[in-house]
Design a protein around this motif. Structure first.
Motif, mmCIF file in Angstrom:
data_model
loop_
_atom_site.group_PDB
_atom_site.id
_atom_site.type_symbol
_atom_site.label_atom_id
_atom_site.label_comp_id
_atom_site.label_asym_id
_atom_site.label_seq_id
_atom_site.Cartn_x
_atom_site.Cartn_y
_atom_site.Cartn_z
ATOM 1 N N ILE A 63 0.835 -1.200 0.000
ATOM 2 C CA ILE A 63 0.000 0.000 0.000
ATOM 3 C C ILE A 63 0.868 1.248 0.000
ATOM 4 C CG2 ILE A 63 -1.539 1.363 1.496
ATOM 5 C CD1 ILE A 63 -2.803 -1.344 2.330
ATOM 6 N N LEU A 64 0.398 2.262 -0.722
ATOM 7 C CA LEU A 64 1.039 3.568 -0.740
ATOM 8 C C LEU A 64 -0.048 4.628 -0.547
ATOM 9 C CD1 LEU A 64 3.371 5.586 -1.391
ATOM 10 C CD2 LEU A 64 2.752 5.339 -3.803
ATOM 11 N N VAL A 65 0.145 5.519 0.422
ATOM 12 C CA VAL A 65 -0.788 6.621 0.649
ATOM 13 C C VAL A 65 -0.041 7.922 0.407
ATOM 14 C CG1 VAL A 65 -2.348 7.760 2.265
ATOM 15 C CG2 VAL A 65 -2.090 5.278 2.341
ATOM 16 N N VAL A 66 -0.594 8.753 -0.448
ATOM 17 C CA VAL A 66 0.047 10.015 -0.815
ATOM 18 C C VAL A 66 -0.546 11.141 0.019
ATOM 19 C CG1 VAL A 66 0.584 11.598 -2.711
ATOM 20 C CG2 VAL A 66 0.365 9.145 -3.160
ATOM 21 N N GLN A 67 0.348 11.849 0.732
ATOM 22 C CA GLN A 67 -0.055 12.996 1.533
ATOM 23 C C GLN A 67 0.624 14.260 1.001
ATOM 24 O OE1 GLN A 67 -2.398 12.658 3.524
ATOM 25 N NE2 GLN A 67 -2.319 10.679 4.584
ATOM 26 N N PRO A 68 -0.077 15.422 1.021
ATOM 27 C CA PRO A 68 -1.475 15.576 1.422
ATOM 28 C C PRO A 68 -2.426 15.027 0.369
ATOM 29 C CG PRO A 68 -0.609 17.640 0.596
ATOM 30 C CD PRO A 68 0.549 16.691 0.622
ATOM 31 N N GLY A 69 -3.657 14.860 0.771
ATOM 32 C CA GLY A 69 -4.693 14.351 -0.122
ATOM 33 C C GLY A 69 -5.205 12.990 0.256
ATOM 34 N N ASN A 70 -4.379 12.199 1.024
ATOM 35 C CA ASN A 70 -4.832 10.900 1.503
ATOM 36 C C ASN A 70 -5.185 9.959 0.355
ATOM 37 O OD1 ASN A 70 -4.972 9.633 3.972
ATOM 38 N ND2 ASN A 70 -7.151 9.999 4.273
ATOM 39 N N VAL A 71 -4.484 10.108 -0.769
ATOM 40 C CA VAL A 71 -4.756 9.274 -1.942
ATOM 41 C C VAL A 71 -4.213 7.865 -1.688
ATOM 42 C CG1 VAL A 71 -4.388 8.961 -4.410
ATOM 43 C CG2 VAL A 71 -4.697 11.257 -3.472
ATOM 44 N N PHE A 72 -5.073 6.878 -1.887
ATOM 45 C CA PHE A 72 -4.769 5.487 -1.530
ATOM 46 C C PHE A 72 -4.491 4.671 -2.778
ATOM 47 C CE2 PHE A 72 -6.048 1.109 -0.621
ATOM 48 C CZ PHE A 72 -5.480 0.875 0.631
ATOM 49 N N TYR A 73 -3.257 4.137 -2.855
ATOM 50 C CA TYR A 73 -2.897 3.208 -3.927
ATOM 51 C C TYR A 73 -2.650 1.825 -3.315
ATOM 52 C CZ TYR A 73 -2.179 7.207 -7.070
ATOM 53 O OH TYR A 73 -2.355 8.327 -7.837
ATOM 54 N N GLN A 74 -3.018 0.779 -4.054
ATOM 55 C CA GLN A 74 -2.974 -0.568 -3.494
ATOM 56 C C GLN A 74 -2.461 -1.582 -4.502
ATOM 57 O OE1 GLN A 74 -6.428 -2.775 -3.997
ATOM 58 N NE2 GLN A 74 -6.290 -1.794 -5.991
ATOM 59 N N GLN A 75 -1.932 -2.689 -3.942
ATOM 60 C CA GLN A 75 -1.412 -3.806 -4.733
ATOM 61 C C GLN A 75 -0.436 -3.340 -5.812
ATOM 62 O OE1 GLN A 75 -5.078 -5.803 -5.903
ATOM 63 N NE2 GLN A 75 -5.081 -7.014 -4.026
ATOM 64 N N LEU A 76 0.456 -2.441 -5.410
ATOM 65 C CA LEU A 76 1.445 -1.911 -6.343
ATOM 66 C C LEU A 76 2.602 -2.889 -6.515
ATOM 67 C CD1 LEU A 76 1.624 1.782 -5.090
ATOM 68 C CD2 LEU A 76 0.677 1.010 -7.277
ATOM 69 N N SER A 77 3.247 -2.792 -7.672
ATOM 70 C CA SER A 77 4.462 -3.567 -7.910
ATOM 71 C C SER A 77 5.524 -2.623 -8.454
ATOM 72 C CB SER A 77 4.200 -4.704 -8.906
ATOM 73 O OG SER A 77 3.859 -4.178 -10.174
ATOM 74 N N VAL A 78 6.744 -3.100 -8.467
ATOM 75 C CA VAL A 78 7.853 -2.268 -8.928
ATOM 76 C C VAL A 78 7.621 -1.784 -10.356
ATOM 77 C CG1 VAL A 78 10.309 -2.322 -9.527
ATOM 78 C CG2 VAL A 78 9.527 -3.290 -7.358
ATOM 79 N N LYS A 79 7.035 -2.622 -11.190
ATOM 80 C CA LYS A 79 6.815 -2.235 -12.594
ATOM 81 C C LYS A 79 5.803 -1.105 -12.747
ATOM 82 C CE LYS A 79 3.360 -5.849 -13.538
ATOM 83 N NZ LYS A 79 2.214 -4.927 -13.627
ATOM 84 N N ASP A 80 4.972 -0.866 -11.714
ATOM 85 C CA ASP A 80 3.991 0.214 -11.774
ATOM 86 C C ASP A 80 4.597 1.583 -11.468
ATOM 87 O OD1 ASP A 80 1.909 -1.659 -12.179
ATOM 88 O OD2 ASP A 80 1.704 -1.972 -10.018
ATOM 89 N N VAL A 81 5.800 1.585 -10.896
ATOM 90 C CA VAL A 81 6.367 2.827 -10.356
ATOM 91 C C VAL A 81 6.628 3.894 -11.412
ATOM 92 C CG1 VAL A 81 8.417 3.785 -9.218
ATOM 93 C CG2 VAL A 81 7.278 1.766 -8.282
ATOM 94 N N PRO A 82 7.265 3.591 -12.553
ATOM 95 C CA PRO A 82 7.535 4.668 -13.525
ATOM 96 C C PRO A 82 6.280 5.411 -13.961
ATOM 97 C CG PRO A 82 8.813 2.725 -14.063
ATOM 98 C CD PRO A 82 7.867 2.318 -12.972
ATOM 99 N N HIS A 83 5.217 4.679 -14.257
ATOM 100 C CA HIS A 83 3.981 5.316 -14.703
ATOM 101 C C HIS A 83 3.372 6.161 -13.577
ATOM 102 C CE1 HIS A 83 0.308 5.965 -16.962
ATOM 103 N NE2 HIS A 83 -0.419 5.413 -15.997
ATOM 104 N N LEU A 84 3.383 5.632 -12.365
ATOM 105 C CA LEU A 84 2.810 6.347 -11.227
ATOM 106 C C LEU A 84 3.567 7.639 -10.950
ATOM 107 C CD1 LEU A 84 0.770 6.343 -8.860
ATOM 108 C CD2 LEU A 84 2.492 5.103 -7.523
#
Length: 610
Positions: A63-84
């Motif tokens: 899980i990754l939560v982005v602050q501020p904004g409390n945006v919730f990302y889930q079931q992430l993998s390393v391959k998702d990182v560049p796009h995110l």
């Protein structure tokens, strides 16, 4: 006292869950990939990556939560990182496909607080969950860490501290629910032999199957536990403390050790704390995994270097504990609640929960449930709210059947009581207990006789063997349950189980033995018909007890769908299936050993279990 580093202002804080669940799912690799990608885009002065403790929604990790904004990302993998990184952190466009989608919904829920799993939770013990790096004391302090300690040491007398805890209604979260303020008062009033020391102990020996409450608190916010222990030590007059934690919790042990060193460096632990003249320090004692060491007298023996066996009580540890000195033992969650009560006041805490069960309770929600994880809820919430609203119901459209609370010492509560409020008295009346907070959900495919056998096998295996009722009695009960699940039960077995359970509860030495029969008694109370069916009809309604099953092959499905694929025959070790490839197969009942492999390997549903 150590200097506090000047905080840098960042545009975004990426809170990566680094609790054990997410770590096992490559959270550290995810953190490294985020840092590299952020550096690649030259965002390191604007965006920071923060490893946190358990976020709670374990089923959705990492899980990754982005602050501020409390945006919730889930079931992430390393391959998702560049796009995110490029889309959200560089261009400011949150990425919907990495967000949480409720079951059968096409629209994501971007914000953590809007996700049903989190909506009904009230965070007290877990107040810093997902918000701080547990290995940086500055972040704990920024979230009011050690504020209550300063108040307790400079503004309150020991009597005032104990009075505040007593008025809050806080009860021990380790299982028994003994009033915390009363325990502290007993230890303070106790006379130590020869005027010697008193001790405080944190019980982190979490051994219940499926339980991870204490581990998660220690991983996410060790400073809350340390602060609570120092306040408790001041209240009872202790000069030394121990945290007893399972060696199987390496992440918790490491973070606790780091936190202790930081607290000493900041003058919050050790000699002359905050310049008040109060001396107190804490050591870690690693447990070797014996379930019985969760019992306080066995835990004391283990800390002293002796075999972890319970002893008769009285005297209770409050009068004679570690090395014969008055000792206050509370579990991890109890200590974590203390600073909030001192800081915000007893009235605030007592305003949460019910008349007799104040505050919140942390549960590990596991089993046949869609949303596996760690939850903190107000006392008095119903089982339905936890299972349906927070837990998201049962997977695969199956029906809810029962929930087991309180670990192996607890009981199984049937679906008819799904609206039962969660408090100490209601659970006890239902034949179960609060315990430390394990909650195992079961669906319609669960055999309750097998469940009782499983939990009793655990407690029997973990029995220290010191007393006959537990050592021999649980073994006798387990033999009866095994006989029933193997189709060898007799009608008198039910009465025998009840008699053995009663004798063990009345005569066992410690809490492990006295509560070991609870799963058996509650399944007999609510699911007696399943026991009777196993014994009378030699049938397991849930088809779990394989020795009671009859395996047969539907020739029509075997030919029409499977084309006589021959997979079942080739995998049958006892050569109990007739037929050749392209022909309808059949089970030879006189050779079948009930292993169930034929049903496991058939991809066409042709093997029936009767």
């Amino acid at each position: 006292m150590a200097e506090v580093a000047t905080a840098r202002t960042y545009r975004l804080h990426l809170m990566v869950c680094a609790g054990t669940g997410c770590v096992s799912n490559h959270a550290f690799e995810l953190k490294t990939a985020l840092e590299r990608e952020i550096e690649k885009h030259k965002l390191e002065n604007e965006v920071t990556v923060v490893p946190t403790g358990c976020n709670g929604f374990c089923e959705r990790g990492p899980i990754l939560v982005v602050q501020p904004g409390n945006v919730f990302y889930q079931q992430l993998s390393v391959k998702d990182v560049p796009h995110l990184v490029e889309e959200h952190f560089l261009k400011g466009r949150p990425v919907a496909k990495f967000m949480y989608f409720p079951p059968e919904e096409k629209t994501p829920v971007p914000v953590l607080s809007d996700i049903p799993f989190f909506k009904k939770q009230v965070l007290v013990a877990l107040r810093n969950r997902g918000l701080i790096d547990p290995e940086k004391i500055e972040e704990a302090i920024a979230r009011d860490g050690y504020k209550a300690l300063a108040k307790a040491l400079t503004e309150m007398s020991p009597e005032a501290i104990i009075s505040e805890i007593a008025r809050s209604g806080l009860r021990g979260r380790g299982g028994a629910g003994f009033p915390t303020g009363l325990k502290w008062q007993l230890v303070r009033n106790a006379v130590s032999p020869n005027g010697g020391a008193k001790y405080v102990v944190c019980n982190g020996d979490e051994g219940d199957p499926g339980a991870f409450m204490d581990r998660s608190i220690l991983e996410a916010d060790p400073h809350a536990v340390i602060e609570g222990m120092v306040i408790g030590a001041k209240a009872i007059g202790a000069a030394a403390g121990f945290v007893y934690v399972r060696n199987e919790y390496p992440l918790a042990v490491n973070r606790l050790a780091v936190a202790l060193e930081q607290a000493r460096a900041f003058g919050l632990l050790g000699r002359d704390i905050l310049g008040t003249g109060f001396d107190f320090d804490i050591r870690i004692k690693r447990g070797a995994g014996a379930f019985v060491c969760g019992e306080e007298t066995a835990l004391i023996a283990s800390i002293e270097g002796r075999l972890g066996e319970p002893r008769p009580r009285p005297p209770y540890p409050a009068q004679s504990g570690l090395w014969g000195k008055p000792t206050c033992i509370n579990n991890v969650e109890t200590w974590a609640n203390v600073p909030v009560i001192i800081d915000r006041g007893s009235a605030w805490f007592a305003g949460i929960g019910t008349a007799t069960s104040k505050g919140t309770k942390v549960f590990s929600l596991v089993g046949k449930i869609n949303n596996t994880g760690l939850v903190e809820v107000p006392m008095g919430i119903t089982l339905r709210e936890i299972i349906s609203d927070i837990g998201g119901g049962i997977p695969g459209g199956k029906a809810f059947k029962a929930v087991q609370t309180g670990g192996p010492s607890g009981g199984c509560i049937p679906k008819e009581q799904i609206d039962l409020p969660i408090d100490y008295e209601s659970l006890a009346a239902a034949g179960s207990m609060m315990g430390s907070g394990g909650m195992v959900v079961m669906d319609e495919d669960t055999c309750m006789v097998d469940v009782a056998r499983y939990f009793l096998s655990f407690t029997q295996d973990e029995s220290c063997g010191k007393c006959t009722p537990c050592r021999e009695g649980t073994k006798a009960m387990l033999d009866v349950l095994t006989r029933i699940t193997e189709g060898k039960g007799v009608p008198d077995d039910i009465a025998l189980l009840e008699d053995l359970a009663s004798a063990i509860k009345d005569t066992a030495l410690c809490g492990l033995g006295k509560t070991a029969p609870n799963p058996v008694l509650t399944t007999l109370r609510y699911f007696r018909d399943e026991y009777e069916t196993h014994i009378r009809d030699r049938k397991c309604p849930a088809h779990v007890c394989r020795q009671l099953n009859i395996y047969a092959i539907d020739p029509r499905l075997c030919l029409d769908k499977g084309k006589g694929c021959d997979v079942c025959r080739r995998n049958c070790a006892s050569e109990a299936i007739s037929g050749s490839k392209g022909e309808a197969h059949a089970v030879l009942q006189d050779k079948c050993i009930k292993c169930g492999v034929c049903a496991d390997v058939c991809a066409f549903g042709a093997v029936r279990v009767e």
